[in-house]
Design a protein around this motif. Structure first.
Motif, PDB file in Angstrom:
ATOM      1  N   LYS A   1       0.793 -26.951  -9.610  1.00  0.00           N
ATOM      2  CA  LYS A   1       1.200 -27.456 -10.967  1.00  0.00           C
ATOM      3  C   LYS A   1       0.517 -26.872 -12.066  1.00  0.00           C
ATOM      4  CE  LYS A   1       3.369 -31.225 -13.476  1.00  0.00           C
ATOM      5  NZ  LYS A   1       3.459 -32.802 -13.369  1.00  0.00           N
ATOM      6  N   GLU A   2      -0.675 -27.344 -11.862  1.00  0.00           N
ATOM      7  CA  GLU A   2      -1.760 -26.747 -12.923  1.00  0.00           C
ATOM      8  C   GLU A   2      -1.848 -25.238 -13.008  1.00  0.00           C
ATOM      9  OE1 GLU A   2      -4.053 -27.236 -16.100  1.00  0.00           O
ATOM     10  OE2 GLU A   2      -3.116 -28.810 -15.121  1.00  0.00           O
TER      11      GLU A   2
ATOM     12  N   GLY B   1      -3.719  -9.208 -13.304  1.00  0.00           N
ATOM     13  CA  GLY B   1      -4.967  -9.476 -12.870  1.00  0.00           C
ATOM     14  C   GLY B   1      -5.282 -11.066 -13.356  1.00  0.00           C
ATOM     15  N   VAL B   2      -4.781 -11.272 -14.505  1.00  0.00           N
ATOM     16  CA  VAL B   2      -4.816 -13.030 -14.700  1.00  0.00           C
ATOM     17  C   VAL B   2      -4.104 -13.722 -13.760  1.00  0.00           C
ATOM     18  CG1 VAL B   2      -4.115 -14.750 -16.617  1.00  0.00           C
ATOM     19  CG2 VAL B   2      -5.261 -12.525 -17.266  1.00  0.00           C
ATOM     20  N   ILE B   3      -2.737 -13.265 -13.465  1.00  0.00           N
ATOM     21  CA  ILE B   3      -1.966 -14.085 -12.434  1.00  0.00           C
ATOM     22  C   ILE B   3      -2.803 -14.053 -11.070  1.00  0.00           C
ATOM     23  CG2 ILE B   3       0.349 -13.852 -11.080  1.00  0.00           C
ATOM     24  CD1 ILE B   3       1.350 -12.867 -13.794  1.00  0.00           C
ATOM     25  N   LEU B   4      -3.347 -12.982 -10.451  1.00  0.00           N
ATOM     26  CA  LEU B   4      -3.794 -12.965  -9.038  1.00  0.00           C
ATOM     27  C   LEU B   4      -4.961 -13.876  -9.280  1.00  0.00           C
ATOM     28  CD1 LEU B   4      -3.493  -9.346  -8.209  1.00  0.00           C
ATOM     29  CD2 LEU B   4      -2.331 -11.441  -7.087  1.00  0.00           C
TER      30      LEU B   4
ATOM     31  N   LEU C   1      -3.681 -17.510  -9.091  1.00  0.00           N
ATOM     32  CA  LEU C   1      -3.140 -17.922  -7.879  1.00  0.00           C
ATOM     33  C   LEU C   1      -4.255 -18.028  -6.867  1.00  0.00           C
ATOM     34  CD1 LEU C   1      -0.166 -15.315  -7.815  1.00  0.00           C
ATOM     35  CD2 LEU C   1      -0.180 -17.802  -7.937  1.00  0.00           C
ATOM     36  N   TYR C   2      -5.367 -17.594  -6.910  1.00  0.00           N
ATOM     37  CA  TYR C   2      -6.425 -17.743  -5.905  1.00  0.00           C
ATOM     38  C   TYR C   2      -7.754 -18.593  -6.323  1.00  0.00           C
ATOM     39  CZ  TYR C   2      -4.891 -13.828  -3.047  1.00  0.00           C
ATOM     40  OH  TYR C   2      -3.955 -13.045  -2.418  1.00  0.00           O
ATOM     41  N   ALA C   3      -7.365 -19.213  -7.740  1.00  0.00           N
ATOM     42  CA  ALA C   3      -8.321 -20.238  -8.122  1.00  0.00           C
ATOM     43  C   ALA C   3      -7.930 -21.555  -7.445  1.00  0.00           C
ATOM     44  CB  ALA C   3      -8.164 -20.473  -9.511  1.00  0.00           C
TER      45      ALA C   3
ATOM     46  N   LYS D   1      -0.927 -22.673 -16.214  1.00  0.00           N
ATOM     47  CA  LYS D   1      -1.967 -21.837 -16.844  1.00  0.00           C
ATOM     48  C   LYS D   1      -1.185 -20.195 -16.533  1.00  0.00           C
ATOM     49  CE  LYS D   1      -6.315 -23.792 -15.760  1.00  0.00           C
ATOM     50  NZ  LYS D   1      -7.469 -23.483 -15.078  1.00  0.00           N
ATOM     51  N   ILE D   2      -0.522 -19.942 -15.577  1.00  0.00           N
ATOM     52  CA  ILE D   2       0.310 -18.810 -15.725  1.00  0.00           C
ATOM     53  C   ILE D   2       1.170 -18.564 -16.841  1.00  0.00           C
ATOM     54  CG2 ILE D   2       1.725 -17.355 -14.289  1.00  0.00           C
ATOM     55  CD1 ILE D   2       0.244 -18.307 -11.953  1.00  0.00           C
ATOM     56  N   LYS D   3       1.919 -19.752 -16.772  1.00  0.00           N
ATOM     57  CA  LYS D   3       2.993 -19.659 -17.700  1.00  0.00           C
ATOM     58  C   LYS D   3       2.309 -19.379 -19.287  1.00  0.00           C
ATOM     59  CE  LYS D   3       6.757 -22.393 -20.004  1.00  0.00           C
ATOM     60  NZ  LYS D   3       7.371 -23.625 -20.162  1.00  0.00           N
ATOM     61  N   THR D   4       1.307 -20.149 -19.514  1.00  0.00           N
ATOM     62  CA  THR D   4       0.449 -20.212 -20.888  1.00  0.00           C
ATOM     63  C   THR D   4       0.097 -18.914 -21.201  1.00  0.00           C
ATOM     64  OG1 THR D   4       0.077 -22.507 -20.947  1.00  0.00           O
ATOM     65  CG2 THR D   4      -1.171 -21.119 -22.257  1.00  0.00           C
ATOM     66  N   LYS D   5      -0.530 -18.311 -19.984  1.00  0.00           N
ATOM     67  CA  LYS D   5      -1.138 -16.876 -20.265  1.00  0.00           C
ATOM     68  C   LYS D   5      -0.126 -15.696 -20.150  1.00  0.00           C
ATOM     69  CE  LYS D   5      -5.395 -15.614 -20.255  1.00  0.00           C
ATOM     70  NZ  LYS D   5      -6.088 -15.634 -21.324  1.00  0.00           N
ATOM     71  N   ALA D   6       1.033 -15.967 -19.543  1.00  0.00           N
ATOM     72  CA  ALA D   6       2.043 -15.049 -19.830  1.00  0.00           C
ATOM     73  C   ALA D   6       2.587 -15.270 -21.225  1.00  0.00           C
ATOM     74  CB  ALA D   6       2.937 -15.334 -18.886  1.00  0.00           C
ATOM     75  N   GLU D   7       2.647 -16.337 -21.815  1.00  0.00           N
ATOM     76  CA  GLU D   7       3.143 -16.364 -23.058  1.00  0.00           C
ATOM     77  C   GLU D   7       2.351 -15.625 -24.346  1.00  0.00           C
ATOM     78  OE1 GLU D   7       3.958 -20.415 -23.839  1.00  0.00           O
ATOM     79  OE2 GLU D   7       5.833 -20.345 -22.739  1.00  0.00           O
TER      80      GLU D   7
END
Length: 115
Positions: free
Chosen positions: A34-35, A21-24, A27-29, A39-45
């Motif tokens: 790059k930004e 859900g966070v990744i989707l 991606l649609y934001a 964010k995806i990397k930070t959220k995944a961590e």
């Protein structure tokens, strides 16, 4: 053990769903690629850290429950062993006593028959 697997499966499913859900959402934001990747990397961590923490908590609970069950089982087995031993000793003494009485009675009867 099945309960442990169910809990782990539910936890994994919830974390996977949250991550998807966070990744989707990212991606649609409407942001720069790059930004968004940052964010995806930070959220995944963050999700990985949360999963590690939850795994540690669940693991400790399972260890504690196993320890409690193991202690209870050992105590119960010890109590049963003592009860069986005490019963054996009690009835063994009674059987020996009764057997001695029977032997005396038989000897008396045999002596009476001889006389």
């Amino acid at each position: 053990m099945s309960k442990k697997n169910n809990t782990a499966g539910i936890l994994a499913g919830l974390l996977a769903g949250a991550a998807a859900g966070v990744i989707l959402g990212m991606l649609y934001a409407p942001e720069e690629g790059k930004e968004t990747r940052k964010k995806i990397k930070t959220k995944a961590e963050d999700i990985k850290d949360q999963a590690k923490n939850k795994y540690g908590e669940v693991s400790e609970k399972v260890k504690d429950q196993y320890s409690n069950i193991s202690s209870t089982f050992k105590e119960t087995a010890s109590n049963v062993a003592h009860t069986v031993k005490d019963g054996y000793d009690k009835y063994k003494d009674q059987i020996v006593s009764k057997t001695a009485d029977v032997v005396k009675n038989v000897e008396t009867e045999l002596n009476d028959l001889k006389n």
